[in-house]
Design an enzyme around this catalytic site. Structure first.
Site, short mmCIF file in Angstrom:
data_model
loop_
_atom_site.label_atom_id
_atom_site.label_comp_id
_atom_site.label_asym_id
_atom_site.label_seq_id
_atom_site.Cartn_x
_atom_site.Cartn_y
_atom_site.Cartn_z
N LYS A 75 1.28 -1.14 0.10
CA LYS A 75 -0.08 0.23 0.37
C LYS A 75 0.85 1.45 0.67
O LYS A 75 0.77 1.89 -0.55
CB LYS A 75 -0.69 -0.21 1.93
CG LYS A 75 -2.69 0.46 1.21
CD LYS A 75 -3.00 0.41 2.17
CE LYS A 75 -3.80 -0.62 2.27
NZ LYS A 75 -4.60 -0.74 3.38
N ARG A 132 -3.16 3.07 8.90
CA ARG A 132 -3.74 1.44 7.42
C ARG A 132 -2.56 1.09 7.25
O ARG A 132 -1.40 1.57 7.12
CB ARG A 132 -4.03 2.61 6.01
CG ARG A 132 -4.96 3.78 6.30
CD ARG A 132 -5.06 4.35 4.27
NE ARG A 132 -5.76 3.01 4.04
CZ ARG A 132 -5.70 3.80 2.45
NH1 ARG A 132 -5.00 4.21 1.80
NH2 ARG A 132 -6.17 2.79 1.41
N GLY A 179 -8.65 -6.75 3.77
CA GLY A 179 -9.23 -7.17 4.82
C GLY A 179 -8.78 -7.98 6.19
O GLY A 179 -9.30 -8.05 7.14
N MET A 229 -5.77 -7.19 8.17
CA MET A 229 -5.25 -5.97 9.20
C MET A 229 -6.25 -4.89 8.70
O MET A 229 -7.10 -4.70 8.22
CB MET A 229 -3.50 -5.94 8.96
CG MET A 229 -3.05 -6.68 8.67
SD MET A 229 -1.53 -6.91 8.53
CE MET A 229 -1.55 -6.41 7.07
N ARG A 251 -2.95 -1.77 -6.16
CA ARG A 251 -2.06 -3.00 -6.26
C ARG A 251 -2.10 -3.46 -7.11
O ARG A 251 -3.92 -3.48 -7.72
CB ARG A 251 -2.49 -3.62 -4.76
CG ARG A 251 -4.01 -3.57 -5.06
CD ARG A 251 -4.19 -4.33 -3.37
NE ARG A 251 -5.91 -4.81 -4.18
CZ ARG A 251 -6.29 -4.25 -2.59
NH1 ARG A 251 -6.05 -4.71 -1.13
NH2 ARG A 251 -7.54 -4.91 -2.30
N HIS A 276 -15.20 -9.58 0.01
CA HIS A 276 -14.50 -10.28 0.17
C HIS A 276 -14.82 -11.95 -0.27
O HIS A 276 -13.87 -12.55 -0.34
CB HIS A 276 -14.61 -10.02 2.13
CG HIS A 276 -13.90 -11.24 2.42
ND1 HIS A 276 -14.96 -12.88 2.84
CD2 HIS A 276 -13.03 -11.58 3.04
CE1 HIS A 276 -13.61 -13.37 3.57
NE2 HIS A 276 -12.30 -12.79 3.77
N SER A 297 12.79 -42.91 -9.71
CA SER A 297 11.78 -42.26 -9.19
C SER A 297 11.06 -41.67 -8.02
O SER A 297 11.36 -42.32 -7.05
CB SER A 297 10.55 -42.40 -9.93
OG SER A 297 9.72 -41.03 -9.47
N CYS A 318 7.12 -38.73 -8.13
CA CYS A 318 6.46 -38.35 -8.73
C CYS A 318 5.35 -38.51 -7.14
O CYS A 318 6.30 -37.86 -6.23
CB CYS A 318 5.87 -40.60 -8.58
SG CYS A 318 6.74 -41.36 -8.01
N TYR A 330 10.93 -35.23 -14.51
CA TYR A 330 10.81 -34.79 -14.96
C TYR A 330 9.84 -34.94 -13.64
O TYR A 330 10.24 -35.50 -12.21
CB TYR A 330 10.18 -36.01 -15.79
CG TYR A 330 9.76 -36.88 -15.50
CD1 TYR A 330 8.70 -37.66 -14.54
CD2 TYR A 330 10.66 -38.04 -15.56
CE1 TYR A 330 8.50 -38.58 -14.31
CE2 TYR A 330 10.43 -39.64 -14.80
CZ TYR A 330 9.70 -39.39 -13.97
OH TYR A 330 9.42 -40.55 -13.58
P1 ADP Z 1 -7.40 -2.04 3.62
O1 ADP Z 1 -6.20 -3.34 3.00
O2 ADP Z 1 -9.18 -2.92 4.80
O3 ADP Z 1 -8.30 -2.21 1.65
P2 ADP Z 1 -7.53 0.29 3.71
O4 ADP Z 1 -6.60 0.96 4.11
O5 ADP Z 1 -7.53 0.42 2.36
O6 ADP Z 1 -7.93 -1.25 4.39
O7 ADP Z 1 -8.84 1.07 4.22
C1 ADP Z 1 -10.11 0.76 4.63
C2 ADP Z 1 -11.04 2.24 3.67
O8 ADP Z 1 -11.13 2.87 4.09
C3 ADP Z 1 -10.58 1.92 1.81
O9 ADP Z 1 -12.40 1.90 1.90
C4 ADP Z 1 -10.58 2.99 1.83
O10 ADP Z 1 -10.56 3.98 0.57
C5 ADP Z 1 -10.83 4.08 3.02
N1 ADP Z 1 -10.12 4.91 3.18
C6 ADP Z 1 -8.14 4.41 3.70
N2 ADP Z 1 -8.25 6.00 4.23
C7 ADP Z 1 -8.88 6.72 3.88
C8 ADP Z 1 -8.45 8.43 3.94
N3 ADP Z 1 -7.23 8.65 4.22
N4 ADP Z 1 -9.64 9.36 3.17
C9 ADP Z 1 -10.89 7.94 3.05
N5 ADP Z 1 -10.69 6.94 3.21
C10 ADP Z 1 -9.50 6.28 3.11
MG MG Z 2 -7.83 -1.29 0.95
#
Ligand code: ADP
Ligand code: MG
Ligand code: MG
Length: 879
Positions: free
Chosen positions: A24, A94, A103, A105, A340, A458, A762, A830, A850
């Site tokens: 990220k 974040r 989702g 962490m 990403r 998810h 083998s 195998c 192989y």
């Molecule tokens: P995940 O890794 O679980 O996707 P994120 O860190 O991306 O978690 O954040 C969860 C949600 O919060 C995402 O939808 C993201 O776009 C939103 N978000 C994170 N940071 C900001 C920010 N600075 N302003 C607005 N929305 C945010």
């Molecule tokens: Mg995200």
């Protein structure tokens, strides 16, 4: 090497360093450098995370001062002020590791709010309702993530407040109600922690950073890493990203959404995603509300759509990969919050690989390396038989999220799904939405159906990753989880009713719709042909029947590396004869019964050799201990039955304390040579038979469980006798190779001696792993391997991926000593490792001739073989 800093502003970080910044953070800094609209912010590195743990879960001293310096930097850029009562700067905190773990962490939004700044925020936005709502969301998230307060407690307060004010919708709550909620929320936290709720933004920030670091070792995250084989060299700790908040929920000119630069589902070159107006990011991701298709945005907010499309093109060009992005529009202003490399369904990986080569965006090597090999298997899975579909009633329609079809019984409860699935029932898991803690139920389920969420929810992402068919956002489905049933279009489906889902179209049917095997697309064939040309290692199949052999050949197998003859005895009509053979009272009687078996084996061999015409078929002679074919001698039910008396007596006689290391394989042949003699004869007879009809049959005979050349020579004598006999009988010469498995530790160590007799080797890596570790697989997997993995003593099960430093080293010894005697000795492997991409990579580097894998894993093996070549080439280049 330059020593890295603990904290980097987005514009100063080296965005190539994903290990340090996390995915990220790297994405945010790259987008910042590309001059895309990213809110200002900074990244605290994964190194700090590791120091945090080394330090007994305390932040290193230099971190917070640097964090505050960067906050000041953000103040300058945004014109907002930290802890200000007029124009407060708010941030999100974040998580983000080198590998995305969607989702798994935690993230905290709206940090920086307190009783004073909330008023400033109200002034700044000219919207007290909005700012108090943000504040209550912040306390809830903070309470949950930092203090571990149960969400339900907050929800109860919210529900009560709505009731009191007499409104149904959260968004109708007025400032008075919200203020009340805030104070109740704080009380909940304070009761939980027995301390005052932290009001100072500095303290909030410090606690939030620590909470994100802690979430790295949270149960969800640890399980996810284990299941996805994310080891420390792939991702070591999480980074923390602090980002200026932007708001997609500031009115109807605001929105938030997620987008894939190409379809994640079939790979078409068009934006795919969804968005919500007047909402915050997590609403879309969690699938709380089902979003609008991204094309709508073109009409609704054309300027933002244009910016979005431009950003998509720019990022795809830069990363040379399909991107999965998060964006937010705050009162008409467009922001990017994440990018990403997208996780795609297998079909999409294949199509986009071929397309991007045509577009000259990537070369063929990149096209091959970007596809996760294990995913190809999904393309070989079943789809609905359209010709039979008229007989079935359509029950509902949702969003197609992960391709392929599945049928099974409806189950609404996660625990039950695991129970029934593991008991061998075909389960379709039906939920409103899924959460990370539901993932264990995905494994034993055939498919997943949810009533909420979109293509990026998810349930969709996890299913895709596992190659399970999945439908999401099936909004017409009313799920009653309490009573284990659901309803749509006036029809009710109860627990254990049969249904069929088509993850390619989104259709849900009542009953078990017949499924058919997939057709291979042109792009799939293209990818396989590129991989075939690139790879060096051979790919053969483990197949015991002509049908499996044909299938394997269709998928690209060039030969059979393991044909297990005992599987043929296990068939219904044969097991009886086989048992008679074991029960025979005299050698004469046994030989007579063996003659019957010989005829059956001969016809088996004819079928399989024909199906693999022109390629080698390695036939392994009887491997398991004889008692495996007899009833359990301690089965009390059977003990009562007089008829079984003799059988059970014999079974007791043959029973062993540790059968896997007992009287099996070559050892049975030495005490009962007539069995192998029969099997060897059957191979010769089948070959002679096929030769008459000009079929190019190429069998080779393989002896299991050999530990010494003396054992092997003993069987070789039988082989020679049979050969002489057969050459006389058929008045022709035979060239049928005679070889051995290397699956006993001693065999690997004495492979030079074995190579005097064996014409090929083998590796049986399953037994070899058991021997090297002194692990009895079944016992170990059920009893303590899980704990070993939790504790990090073992990172990946050695039964899944070859343990390179132990088993792998022994294999290298076996190869080296064997080839000292015969330079070009054919040495394969195998067993299940043959279809595991990591193990294939190892085999390639160890010069294994192989790998042999199950038919469905052949394309995976071919692609993994190609990737091994490319990886080695790239490693050489970078040296
Ligand atoms: P995940 O890794 O679980 O996707 P994120 O860190 O991306 O978690 O954040 C969860 C949600 O919060 C995402 O939808 C993201 O776009 C939103 N978000 C994170 N940071 C900001 C920010 N600075 N302003 C607005 N929305 C945010
Ligand atoms: Mg995200
Ligand atoms: Mg074995």
């Amino acid at each position: 090497m330059v020593k890295s800093k603990p904290v980097y502003a987005f514009e100063e970080a080296d965005s190539k360093n994903r290990m340090l910044l996390g995915g990220k953070g790297a994405g945010l800094s790259e987008m910042t450098r590309l001059k895309l609209p990213v809110p200002p912010g900074f990244t605290i590195t994964t190194e700090v995370c590791n120091k945090y743990y080394d330090n007994g879960k305390k932040l290193p001293k230099d971190v917070m001062p640097l964090v505050m310096k960067n906050i000041m930097n953000m103040e300058r850029k945004t014109g907002k002020k930290w802890n200000s009562t007029k124009n407060p700067l708010l941030v999100s905190v974040r998580s983000g590791a080198a590998i995305s773990m969607p989702g798994m962490m935690d993230t905290i939004l709206n940090l920086g709010l307190n009783e004073k700044t909330v008023e400033g925020f109200a002034k700044q936005t000219n919207n007290p309702r909005f700012s108090w709502d943000s504040y209550r969301r912040f306390i809830q998230l903070f309470g949950k993530v930092v203090f571990g307060v149960n969400d339900e407690k907050f929800d109860n307060v919210l529900e009560a407040a709505k009731k009191k004010q007499g409104v149904k919708d959260d968004s109708k709550l007025n400032v008075k109600s919200l203020k009340n909620i805030v104070s109740e929320y704080k009380k909940i936290c304070e009761k939980h922690t027995k301390r005052k709720f932290p009001d100072m933004p500095n303290e909030q920030l410090g606690l939030a950073i620590e909470a994100v670091f802690k979430s790295w070792m949270g149960e969800r995250a640890v399980v996810y890493r284990r299941q996805n084989k994310i080891t420390k060299d792939i991702a070591n700790g999480t980074a923390v990203n602090v980002v200026t908040m932007v708001f997609g929920n500031m009115g109807d000119d605001s929105a938030t959404g997620v987008v894939f630069t190409r379809s994640g589902h079939d790979g078409k070159r068009e934006l795919e995603g969804e968005y919500l107006t007047n909402a915050q990011g997590e609403d879309v991701v969690a699938g709380v509300r089902t979003g609008k298709e991204i094309v709508e945005l073109k009409k609704e907010m054309p300027q933002s759509y244009k910016e979005l499309s431009k950003a998509c093109m720019k990022l795809e060009k830069y990363f040379k990969e399909v991107q999965d992005m998060e964006f937010t529009i705050e009162q008409g202003k467009f922001y990017l919050l994440q990018t990403r490399n997208a996780k795609l369904a297998a079909e999409s990986y294949v199509k986009t690989s071929v397309d991007m080569v045509k577009e000259k965006l990537i070369d063929k090597n990149r096209a091959l390396t970007r596809i996760p090999p294990e995913q190809l298997e999904a393309l070989l899975h079943k789809t609905i038989d359209e010709s039979k579909i008229k007989k079935f009633k359509q029950f509902a329609k949702g969003i197609a999220a992960s391709p392929g079809s599945a049928s099974g019984i409806a189950v609404f409860d996660v625990k039950k799904a695991i129970e029934l699935g593991e008991a061998g029932k075909k389960v379709i898991l039906i939920r409103k939405e899924t959460k990370p803690e539901d993932v264990p139920a995905f494994f034993p389920s055939q498919g997943i159906l949810t009533s909420q969420g979109g293509k990026t929810s998810h349930a969709a992402i996890v299913s895709r990753g596992m190659g399970k068919s999945c439908i999401v956002g099936c909004t017409e489905l009313q799920i009653d989880e309490k009573h284990n049933r659901c309803k749509a279009n006036g029809i009710t489906v109860k627990e254990k009713d049969s249904i069929t889902i088509n993850g390619t179209t989104g259709d849900v049917f009542l009953g078990n719709v017949p499924l058919i095997k997939p057709k291979k697309t042109k792009d799939f064939k293209t990818i396989l042909s590129w991989a075939e040309k690139t790879k060096k290692i051979g790919v053969r199949a483990n197949a015991d029947t002509p049908i499996m052999a044909k299938l394997a050949r269709e998928y690209g197998a060039k030969g059979i590396g393991l044909c297990r003859t005992e599987r043929m005895f296990n068939e219904k009509d044969r097991i009886k004869i086989f048992v008679q053979m074991i029960m025979a009272k005299s050698l004469k009687e046994r030989k007579k019964i063996l003659e019957k078996l010989q005829k059956l084996q001969k016809s088996d061999f004819i079928g399989i050799l024909k199906a693999m015409e022109g390629y080698k078929v390695t036939i392994r002679l009887l491997d398991p201990p004889l008692h495996e074919f007899l009833p359990d001698p301690y089965d009390s039910q059977k003990n009562k039955d007089k008829k079984n008396k003799q059988l059970l007596e014999r079974a007791r006689e043959l029973a062993e304390i540790n059968p896997m290391m007992g009287h099996r394989g070559v050892r049975v042949a030495i005490t009962h040579p007539e069995i192998y003699r029969m099997q060897i004869k059957a191979v010769f007879e089948a070959t002679a038979y096929l030769a008459k009809s000009k079929v190019d049959a190429r069998p080779q005979i393989m002896i299991p469980q050999v530990g010494s050349v003396e054992e092997l020579n003993h069987i070789k004598n039988i082989y020679n006798e049979v050969k002489d006999e057969m050459e006389k009988k058929f008045k022709r010469k035979f060239k049928i190779n005679f070889g051995t498995m290397l699956e006993v530790v001693r065999a690997c160590l004495t492979s030079d001696e074995l190579a005097d007799t064996a014409e090929f080797f083998s590796f049986g890596t399953n037994d070899l792993t058991q021997g090297v570790y002194s692990f009895s697989r079944e016992d170990v997997e059920g009893k303590f391997l899980g704990k070993y993995m939790d504790e990090g003593i073992v990172e990946i099960s050695p039964f899944q991926s070859i343990d390179e430093s132990g088993v792998g080293n022994l294999m290298k010894i076996g190869i080296e000593r064997g080839r000292k005697k015969q330079k070009d000795l054919e040495i394969g492997i195998c067993g299940e490792h043959g279809g595991d991409p990591n193990s294939i990579k190892f085999c390639h580097s160890a010069n294994v001739s192989y790998v042999s894998a199950s038919p469905y894993r052949i394309p995976t093996a071919i692609l993994a073989g190609a990737q091994a070549v490319i990886a080695k080439r790239n490693a050489k280049k970078s040296k």
